[in-house]
Design a protein around this motif. Structure first.
Motif, PDB file in Angstrom:
ATOM      1  N   VAL A   1       0.854  -1.183   0.000  1.00  0.00           N
ATOM      2  CA  VAL A   1       0.000   0.000   0.000  1.00  0.00           C
ATOM      3  C   VAL A   1       0.891   1.234   0.000  1.00  0.00           C
ATOM      4  O   VAL A   1       1.975   1.213   0.592  1.00  0.00           O
ATOM      5  N   ALA A   2       0.461   2.288  -0.669  1.00  0.00           N
ATOM      6  CA  ALA A   2       1.167   3.568  -0.609  1.00  0.00           C
ATOM      7  C   ALA A   2       0.130   4.674  -0.492  1.00  0.00           C
ATOM      8  O   ALA A   2      -1.025   4.492  -0.877  1.00  0.00           O
ATOM      9  N   TRP A   3       0.572   5.799   0.049  1.00  0.00           N
ATOM     10  CA  TRP A   3      -0.331   6.925   0.255  1.00  0.00           C
ATOM     11  C   TRP A   3       0.239   8.193  -0.374  1.00  0.00           C
ATOM     12  O   TRP A   3       1.444   8.434  -0.344  1.00  0.00           O
ATOM     13  N   GLY A   4      -0.646   8.991  -0.921  1.00  0.00           N
ATOM     14  CA  GLY A   4      -0.255  10.279  -1.486  1.00  0.00           C
ATOM     15  C   GLY A   4      -1.432  11.233  -1.415  1.00  0.00           C
ATOM     16  O   GLY A   4      -2.385  10.996  -0.671  1.00  0.00           O
ATOM     17  N   CYS A   5      -1.378  12.277  -2.202  1.00  0.00           N
ATOM     18  CA  CYS A   5      -2.448  13.272  -2.160  1.00  0.00           C
ATOM     19  C   CYS A   5      -2.649  13.842  -3.554  1.00  0.00           C
ATOM     20  O   CYS A   5      -1.858  13.599  -4.453  1.00  0.00           O
ATOM     21  N   ASP A   6      -3.717  14.604  -3.736  1.00  0.00           N
ATOM     22  CA  ASP A   6      -3.971  15.181  -5.050  1.00  0.00           C
ATOM     23  C   ASP A   6      -3.049  16.375  -5.325  1.00  0.00           C
ATOM     24  O   ASP A   6      -2.428  16.917  -4.410  1.00  0.00           O
ATOM     25  N   LEU A   7      -2.936  16.729  -6.591  1.00  0.00           N
ATOM     26  CA  LEU A   7      -2.091  17.856  -7.016  1.00  0.00           C
ATOM     27  C   LEU A   7      -3.017  18.988  -7.422  1.00  0.00           C
ATOM     28  O   LEU A   7      -3.843  18.838  -8.328  1.00  0.00           O
ATOM     29  N   THR A   8      -2.876  20.117  -6.743  1.00  0.00           N
ATOM     30  CA  THR A   8      -3.858  21.194  -6.884  1.00  0.00           C
ATOM     31  C   THR A   8      -3.187  22.517  -7.252  1.00  0.00           C
ATOM     32  O   THR A   8      -1.965  22.637  -7.209  1.00  0.00           O
ATOM     33  N   TYR A   9      -4.028  23.496  -7.572  1.00  0.00           N
ATOM     34  CA  TYR A   9      -3.510  24.850  -7.804  1.00  0.00           C
ATOM     35  C   TYR A   9      -2.682  25.319  -6.610  1.00  0.00           C
ATOM     36  O   TYR A   9      -1.672  25.982  -6.768  1.00  0.00           O
TER      37      TYR A   9
END
Lengths: 409, 409
Positions: B390-398
């Motif tokens: 499993v890996a975790w990340g986040c969205d890429l936003t303005y």
């Protein structure tokens, strides 16, 4: 030992895939996209030696499989058909059948052998190809040697690109003028909806396919493979070169005294196209060129250069015109090679920011000027060898997020 | 063979570095930052077994070198001093001297041996540490076991983080209650200005340093090493655990019947903190969890999972709530392993998007619902083995671009 002669290579910014003798092209609208041109073709008057490099992705799209089959049959290609709007990737068995149909339809239209025809696609992943539109579109293609039709071809292969990309070179070999021309598309290394990097090169040089492949592989490693927009690889990436021999030179091979001239010419076309792709990266406002010197090995130099232009933090700092050299250090530091901080020196343009492990005092104003250029030059000497390499990328902007946050919808 | 007993591990979301017996903490404002708390300390009443993992970057910051020296002297640590606002990285010889001074000042203030003191820094790269502020700040630190002071510590180590990050677990070993608590900071894997991922864990378990290091290394590989915000590695990353033995259990080692319980407890704290860091990624609005199953090897599973959460195109698609599974394919395709498209199946939440090489028909509305969750679950089965990760990340936003385009200015 043969004497090596250096030819003078003239770059022709108006050059294109129809500049070399015997090549024709066209682009039309067939309906895969709403109004944009979306179907293009290059045709050689005679069968041409061909060479190609393909995406490293495990998920190669159907047209790549079909083109590789054509290339396997002697590597003589006379036409390549390209559509935009649909990548024909991850489309299962039907997708492969459709790619074969595209090859057959193109071969029939131009009176060629299927095995001398290549196909290429770029666009949305995972959607069935609308074969009716392809069938309607192919008869509309009227390839000729005009600039107008070359522009139509260059336009038909684009997706999110904001501009057409073409160039050419000319030089003499064996007293004969040789031309190499090319067109490319690509705005991110991958946009599985409307993505992919494609390059199509033509030449009238005489050269056997095996040597053409050797030269293409070599120049690709320092050009197309040294650009990054978002660190991703498409399912459809492909660079294809056709050389039809109409220039009348003695066939080129590594023992030919002008072998290096040919590679240099081919490399120049690839480099110019690669830089155009990086500069036109999705949402980009600037080209970033990173040059690494003093690396222990060529692999280290190439990887480190790509790490710098690929770093989200370097890219945002360039966008923000912030001389944040710590981010260059950060990118070099995790390049996977053992780099010694005490030996590293970093420049922005001609401004030395960090010298052998110690931060330098520099003028923020001068640094800001370097960052306001349309091409931002970053240089790092690793102080541990003689290898060097260059890589190209672009800044990371609000528009990259905007373009990619809701592409499919 | 010893019998393996499974303890029930209770997660305590209010847990912190002062939950285990004998640990005190505090955080104060010393002036490295304008108004924010910027200096923190954890002190154990007795010398504690210690273990640590450090950044893989070649450019390790000065405090990491000093802490490694302390650890080399028997791995018994009684205090760790952390500042935010200045990373003391790429600061040359003076930077190293300053890190030694910080260690000495901390040891003197709390009556400890220098070799039982660790230091850690996070903040701007390449700027000299303002040692006057550090000297003024240390006497202000009044570590105790109150929640208030634990919160002050957790706040003092933050940089671009939008929230404090703490958790804890409790379980029984040898009939004694063992507690593990932790605090972390980090909002991108690197922000060479105000960056770095740091984790500090405490436990009252009795365990020799070598076994503590073994357990930490093992759990780090599946927790902190499986998160990514922007694919970068800081010069200052560090996770440090101290275990002071005050719980009174029989010393833990791999032959102890409850060795796995301890690792599980330690792993749970690391995992919770790692997920908090990923969720608080710069500019992020969502946590992305990617689970890979059916991989041929553990390395393939871990790498593929990280590729998915690390892909700029997956990240922007999640931000845009666009069920663009082609981008997941794209990320898997260039994970560097030979993955067979015909064996791959991809899910978004419980929705199967792509099944063994063929695209599935799915409801865009159901897909949109999965993407509107605060945690977006992506799952891929590679169909070629039993390994999973499993890996975790986040969205890429303005906001990621905004935060990083002009951080230093």
């Amino acid at each position: 030992m043969q004497e090596v002669v250096e030819a003078s290579i003239k770059t022709d910014q108006n050059g294109s895939v129809v500049s070399p003798k015997g090549f024709k092209a066209d682009g039309v609208h067939c309906g895969l996209r709403y109004t944009k041109l979306d179907l293009g073709v290059i045709v050689s008057e005679v069968p041409a030696s061909a060479a190609a490099v393909y995406t490293q992705s495990c998920f190669q799209a159907a047209p790549l499989k079909v083109t590789q089959e054509s290339m396997a049959g002697g590597s003589r290609i006379q036409a390549v058909l390209i559509n935009s709007g649909n990548a024909n990737a991850c489309t299962g068995k039907q997708g492969l059948a459709n790619a074969y149909s595209m090859r057959r339809l193109c071969a029939e239209a131009f009176g060629l052998d299927e095995m001398q025809t290549a196909v290429s696609s770029t666009g949305v992943i995972g959607e069935p190809m609308n074969m009716e539109k392809i069938m309607e579109g192919i008869p509309l293609l009227k390839p000729d040697r005009s600039e107008e039709h070359a522009r139509a071809f260059e336009t038909a292969i684009l997706t999110t690109d904001t501009c057409i990309k073409h160039t050419g070179v000319a030089f003499e070999i064996d007293g004969q003028e040789i031309r190499i021309g090319g067109a490319a598309k690509g705005s991110g290394m991958i946009h599985p909806n409307m993505g992919t990097m494609l390059g199509f090169l033509t030449s009238d040089a005489a050269i056997e396919p095996e040597y053409l492949q050797m030269a293409l592989k070599e120049v690709t490693d320092t050009t197309f493979n040294q650009i990054t927009v978002d660190g991703e690889t498409s399912t459809n990436d492909m660079v294809l070169v056709m050389a039809n021999g109409l220039a009348g030179n003695e066939p080129l091979h590594p023992g030919h005294p002008q072998w290096n001239d040919f590679k240099e010419g081919l490399g120049e076309v690839c480099k110019q196209l690669a830089m155009m792709i990086a500069r036109d990266g999705e949402g980009a406002t600037k080209l970033i060129e990173a040059k690494i010197s003093g690396a222990a090995t060529l692999e280290e130099a190439r990887t480190a250069a790509k790490k710098v232009v690929g770093s989200s933090l370097v890219k945002t700092a360039v966008y923000g015109e912030d001389a944040n050299w710590g981010r260059i250090i950060g990118a070099l530091g995790h390049s996977g090679f053992s780099i010694c901080a005490e030996k590293v020196t970093i420049w922005l343009g001609d401004l030395c920011l960090f010298s052998r492990g110690e931060p330098n005092t520099f003028s923020e104003e001068e640094a800001a000027r370097c960052l306001q250029e349309s091409t931002v030059m970053i240089r790092a000497d690793l102080g541990s060898g003689d290898a060097e390499a260059v890589a190209w990328g672009c800044d990371l902007t609000y528009d990259y997020v905007k373009i990619n946050a809701s592409y499919r919808t």
